[in-house]
Design a protein around this motif. Structure first.
Motif, PDB file in Angstrom:
ATOM      1  N   ILE A  61       0.816  -1.209   0.000  1.00 33.38           N
ATOM      2  CA  ILE A  61       0.000   0.000   0.000  1.00 33.38           C
ATOM      3  C   ILE A  61       0.851   1.261   0.000  1.00 33.38           C
ATOM      4  O   ILE A  61       0.606   2.190  -0.772  1.00 33.38           O
ATOM      5  CB  ILE A  61      -0.942   0.015   1.224  1.00 33.38           C
ATOM      6  CG1 ILE A  61      -2.050  -1.028   1.067  1.00 33.38           C
ATOM      7  CG2 ILE A  61      -1.567   1.382   1.404  1.00 33.38           C
ATOM      8  CD1 ILE A  61      -3.009  -1.064   2.235  1.00 33.38           C
ATOM      9  N   GLU A  62       1.871   1.311   0.845  1.00 34.54           N
ATOM     10  CA  GLU A  62       2.632   2.540   1.010  1.00 34.54           C
ATOM     11  C   GLU A  62       3.394   2.909  -0.259  1.00 34.54           C
ATOM     12  O   GLU A  62       3.480   4.082  -0.620  1.00 34.54           O
ATOM     13  CB  GLU A  62       3.577   2.426   2.206  1.00 34.54           C
ATOM     14  CG  GLU A  62       2.826   2.199   3.520  1.00 34.54           C
ATOM     15  CD  GLU A  62       3.502   2.836   4.721  1.00 34.54           C
ATOM     16  OE1 GLU A  62       4.327   3.739   4.534  1.00 34.54           O
ATOM     17  OE2 GLU A  62       3.182   2.418   5.838  1.00 34.54           O
ATOM     18  N   MET A  63       3.960   1.929  -0.955  1.00 36.25           N
ATOM     19  CA  MET A  63       4.671   2.234  -2.201  1.00 36.25           C
ATOM     20  C   MET A  63       3.685   2.624  -3.301  1.00 36.25           C
ATOM     21  O   MET A  63       3.980   3.512  -4.109  1.00 36.25           O
ATOM     22  CB  MET A  63       5.526   1.051  -2.646  1.00 36.25           C
ATOM     23  CG  MET A  63       6.447   1.398  -3.818  1.00 36.25           C
ATOM     24  SD  MET A  63       7.647   0.089  -4.217  1.00 36.25           S
ATOM     25  CE  MET A  63       8.777   0.251  -2.829  1.00 36.25           C
ATOM     26  N   SER A  64       2.515   2.000  -3.318  1.00 39.55           N
ATOM     27  CA  SER A  64       1.491   2.381  -4.302  1.00 39.55           C
ATOM     28  C   SER A  64       1.063   3.823  -4.082  1.00 39.55           C
ATOM     29  O   SER A  64       0.952   4.611  -5.026  1.00 39.55           O
ATOM     30  CB  SER A  64       0.270   1.460  -4.184  1.00 39.55           C
ATOM     31  OG  SER A  64       0.572   0.155  -4.570  1.00 39.55           O
ATOM     32  N   LEU A  65       0.819   4.178  -2.817  1.00 43.56           N
ATOM     33  CA  LEU A  65       0.392   5.530  -2.481  1.00 43.56           C
ATOM     34  C   LEU A  65       1.460   6.551  -2.869  1.00 43.56           C
ATOM     35  O   LEU A  65       1.172   7.570  -3.500  1.00 43.56           O
ATOM     36  CB  LEU A  65       0.086   5.618  -0.986  1.00 43.56           C
ATOM     37  CG  LEU A  65      -0.523   6.929  -0.473  1.00 43.56           C
ATOM     38  CD1 LEU A  65      -1.429   6.652   0.711  1.00 43.56           C
ATOM     39  CD2 LEU A  65       0.556   7.912  -0.069  1.00 43.56           C
ATOM     40  N   ALA A  66       2.726   6.273  -2.519  1.00 43.67           N
ATOM     41  CA  ALA A  66       3.818   7.194  -2.837  1.00 43.67           C
ATOM     42  C   ALA A  66       4.003   7.347  -4.337  1.00 43.67           C
ATOM     43  O   ALA A  66       4.271   8.446  -4.839  1.00 43.67           O
ATOM     44  CB  ALA A  66       5.114   6.696  -2.192  1.00 43.67           C
ATOM     45  N   THR A  67       3.828   6.253  -5.081  1.00 45.35           N
ATOM     46  CA  THR A  67       4.016   6.291  -6.536  1.00 45.35           C
ATOM     47  C   THR A  67       2.907   7.089  -7.220  1.00 45.35           C
ATOM     48  O   THR A  67       3.170   7.904  -8.110  1.00 45.35           O
ATOM     49  CB  THR A  67       4.070   4.849  -7.097  1.00 45.35           C
ATOM     50  OG1 THR A  67       5.196   4.173  -6.526  1.00 45.35           O
ATOM     51  CG2 THR A  67       4.199   4.860  -8.611  1.00 45.35           C
ATOM     52  N   VAL A  68       1.652   6.881  -6.805  1.00 43.51           N
ATOM     53  CA  VAL A  68       0.535   7.633  -7.378  1.00 43.51           C
ATOM     54  C   VAL A  68       0.646   9.107  -7.009  1.00 43.51           C
ATOM     55  O   VAL A  68       0.383   9.997  -7.836  1.00 43.51           O
ATOM     56  CB  VAL A  68      -0.824   7.055  -6.911  1.00 43.51           C
ATOM     57  CG1 VAL A  68      -1.975   7.968  -7.323  1.00 43.51           C
ATOM     58  CG2 VAL A  68      -1.026   5.653  -7.479  1.00 43.51           C
ATOM     59  N   GLU A  69       1.044   9.383  -5.789  1.00 49.26           N
ATOM     60  CA  GLU A  69       1.213  10.761  -5.325  1.00 49.26           C
ATOM     61  C   GLU A  69       2.256  11.488  -6.168  1.00 49.26           C
ATOM     62  O   GLU A  69       2.067  12.629  -6.583  1.00 49.26           O
ATOM     63  CB  GLU A  69       1.626  10.749  -3.855  1.00 49.26           C
ATOM     64  CG  GLU A  69       1.574  12.092  -3.174  1.00 49.26           C
ATOM     65  CD  GLU A  69       1.794  11.987  -1.682  1.00 49.26           C
ATOM     66  OE1 GLU A  69       0.844  12.226  -0.922  1.00 49.26           O
ATOM     67  OE2 GLU A  69       2.924  11.639  -1.277  1.00 49.26           O
ATOM     68  N   HIS A  70       3.363  10.817  -6.436  1.00 46.38           N
ATOM     69  CA  HIS A  70       4.421  11.401  -7.269  1.00 46.38           C
ATOM     70  C   HIS A  70       3.950  11.560  -8.716  1.00 46.38           C
ATOM     71  O   HIS A  70       4.213  12.582  -9.364  1.00 46.38           O
ATOM     72  CB  HIS A  70       5.661  10.500  -7.229  1.00 46.38           C
ATOM     73  CG  HIS A  70       6.758  10.926  -8.146  1.00 46.38           C
ATOM     74  ND1 HIS A  70       7.571  12.020  -7.903  1.00 46.38           N
ATOM     75  CD2 HIS A  70       7.172  10.419  -9.341  1.00 46.38           C
ATOM     76  CE1 HIS A  70       8.436  12.162  -8.882  1.00 46.38           C
ATOM     77  NE2 HIS A  70       8.217  11.202  -9.768  1.00 46.38           N
ATOM     78  N   PHE A  71       3.228  10.572  -9.210  1.00 46.82           N
ATOM     79  CA  PHE A  71       2.759  10.580 -10.598  1.00 46.82           C
ATOM     80  C   PHE A  71       1.823  11.756 -10.861  1.00 46.82           C
ATOM     81  O   PHE A  71       1.928  12.428 -11.891  1.00 46.82           O
ATOM     82  CB  PHE A  71       2.053   9.252 -10.895  1.00 46.82           C
ATOM     83  CG  PHE A  71       1.390   9.172 -12.234  1.00 46.82           C
ATOM     84  CD1 PHE A  71       2.134   9.116 -13.404  1.00 46.82           C
ATOM     85  CD2 PHE A  71       0.002   9.163 -12.326  1.00 46.82           C
ATOM     86  CE1 PHE A  71       1.519   9.048 -14.642  1.00 46.82           C
ATOM     87  CE2 PHE A  71      -0.624   9.091 -13.565  1.00 46.82           C
ATOM     88  CZ  PHE A  71       0.138   9.035 -14.724  1.00 46.82           C
ATOM     89  N   LEU A  72       0.906  12.027  -9.932  1.00 43.31           N
ATOM     90  CA  LEU A  72      -0.086  13.094 -10.117  1.00 43.31           C
ATOM     91  C   LEU A  72       0.360  14.423  -9.502  1.00 43.31           C
ATOM     92  O   LEU A  72      -0.280  15.458  -9.736  1.00 43.31           O
ATOM     93  CB  LEU A  72      -1.427  12.684  -9.509  1.00 43.31           C
ATOM     94  CG  LEU A  72      -2.145  11.518 -10.191  1.00 43.31           C
ATOM     95  CD1 LEU A  72      -3.395  11.147  -9.405  1.00 43.31           C
ATOM     96  CD2 LEU A  72      -2.511  11.870 -11.636  1.00 43.31           C
ATOM     97  N   ASP A  73       1.416  14.401  -8.702  1.00 42.54           N
ATOM     98  CA  ASP A  73       1.945  15.593  -8.030  1.00 42.54           C
ATOM     99  C   ASP A  73       0.887  16.262  -7.153  1.00 42.54           C
ATOM    100  O   ASP A  73       0.751  17.481  -7.127  1.00 42.54           O
ATOM    101  CB  ASP A  73       2.489  16.599  -9.063  1.00 42.54           C
ATOM    102  CG  ASP A  73       3.321  17.703  -8.411  1.00 42.54           C
ATOM    103  OD1 ASP A  73       3.896  17.454  -7.338  1.00 42.54           O
ATOM    104  OD2 ASP A  73       3.379  18.826  -8.969  1.00 42.54           O
ATOM    105  N   ILE A  74       0.111  15.447  -6.444  1.00 42.89           N
ATOM    106  CA  ILE A  74      -0.863  15.962  -5.472  1.00 42.89           C
ATOM    107  C   ILE A  74      -0.734  15.139  -4.192  1.00 42.89           C
ATOM    108  O   ILE A  74      -0.260  14.001  -4.233  1.00 42.89           O
ATOM    109  CB  ILE A  74      -2.325  15.869  -5.984  1.00 42.89           C
ATOM    110  CG1 ILE A  74      -2.715  14.403  -6.217  1.00 42.89           C
ATOM    111  CG2 ILE A  74      -2.536  16.720  -7.224  1.00 42.89           C
ATOM    112  CD1 ILE A  74      -4.189  14.193  -6.464  1.00 42.89           C
ATOM    113  N   PRO A  75      -1.146  15.689  -3.064  1.00 46.32           N
ATOM    114  CA  PRO A  75      -1.137  14.879  -1.835  1.00 46.32           C
ATOM    115  C   PRO A  75      -2.234  13.819  -1.899  1.00 46.32           C
ATOM    116  O   PRO A  75      -3.355  14.101  -2.305  1.00 46.32           O
ATOM    117  CB  PRO A  75      -1.418  15.899  -0.736  1.00 46.32           C
ATOM    118  CG  PRO A  75      -2.148  17.016  -1.419  1.00 46.32           C
ATOM    119  CD  PRO A  75      -1.595  17.073  -2.803  1.00 46.32           C
TER     120      PRO A  75
END
Length: 310
Positions: free
Chosen positions: A132-146
């Motif tokens: 979960i944590e790596m998925s969350l960090a990757t999507v957050e970086h991809f979209l550049d939003i919290p």
């Protein structure tokens, strides 16, 4: 005679009062049992994370101030002997001031940097690498939003939740069949097993993963709509049990209560955002979805504005 009538009238009042008291006590007991089951389920599905809040925020979201927030929904296929991948990745941004929610589906084959791994791969592989944590960090970086919260749903057992709410209604735009299941065009009511087959079909859809994403959204919206109805509350024990078995989230029970109290109007207007300008590309024999940089930037700007960041 009048005295007899008075006694009868008093007995009637006592009888009616007794029934009223019985009903009130019954309702109170039911409500207390409901709250107890809800609280236990919320504790069961709560899975805290190491981080306190997103690095892309200066401070955590304050719900009683009705600040916009975001949620990542991960639909994960976890089967025996396989850690699984997040075949469904949906980002919700919720703005209570505008009374709107934006729903974005990210194609699972999207070529992206996997945060923490130092290389690029299919975005949905982040879950296999780091959960979960790596998925969350990757999507957050991809979209550049919290990304403030994440909800993980076990898709293999999601059918239990659908059955618990009494099935879901969808509008099917593609006539297709999978094994013994047929899905004609039009309004359909699906049970849990049918809904899972309906969502997973991809190869026979001319729109590929995009058609699959639309079906996923319909199922999720259908569950939310059915779950909010009074008739579903009467089945709450089965619903809570199904949720407890198949859902994990970093949102606490108190936060859920605040969202229900301050944000429920935003769920009435859900706007869907789609990626449509990208193209498929093979690299080293593997198929990836390559984002159109201009479209990706437009989506980032739209989501940031909805979160009140610009």
């Amino acid at each position: 005679m009048a005295e007899v009538e008075k006694k009868s009238y008093k007995k009637l009042l006592l009888w009616a009062g007794g029934i009223a008291c019985f009903l009130v006590v019954g309702v109170i007991c039911y409500a207390l049992f409901f709250v107890k089951e809800l609280t236990e389920t919320a504790k069961e599905i709560h899975e805290p994370m190491e981080r306190v809040f997103s690095e892309k925020r200066d401070d955590p979201v304050v719900f009683h101030k009705k600040e916009p927030f975001s949620v990542l929904i991960l639909g994960v296929d976890e089967r025996e002997g396989d850690k699984g991948r997040s075949d469904t990745m949906i980002v919700l941004t919720v703005n209570p001031t505008l009374h709107t929610t934006k729903m974005l589906s990210i194609p699972r084959d999207t070529y992206s940097e996997i945060v923490g791994m130092g290389f690029e791969d299919k975005l949905n592989h982040a879950y296999a690498y780091g959960g979960i944590e790596m998925s969350l960090a990757t999507v957050e970086h991809f979209l550049d939003i919290p990304i403030d919260y994440v909800v993980q749903v076990n898709m293999e057992s999601f059918k239990e939740i659908i059955d618990a709410v009494g099935g879901v209604s969808v509008t099917n735009t593609l006539d297709f069949a999978v094994d013994e299941y047929s899905f004609p065009i039009g309004e359909l009511t699906l049970d849990g097993e049918e809904a899972l087959v309906f969502v997973r079909m991809r190869m026979d859809d001319p729109r590929g993963d995009f058609g699959r994403q639309d079906r996923q959204k319909q199922i999720i919206q259908g569950v939310l709509q059915k779950g909010a109805k009074l008739s579903s509350l009467l089945k709450f024990k089965g619903i809570f049990e199904a949720i407890g078995n198949n859902v994990k989230t970093n949102m606490t029970f108190d936060e859920m209560v605040e969202v229900q109290k301050n944000y429920r109007d935003a769920a009435k207007s859900v706007e869907q955002i789609r990626f449509e300008e990208g193209k498929g590309q093979r690299m080293n024999g593997v198929w990836y979805y390559m984002m159109d940089s201009g479209e990706l930037e437009e989506v980032k700007v739209e989501l940031k504005a909805h979160l009140g960041m610009e």
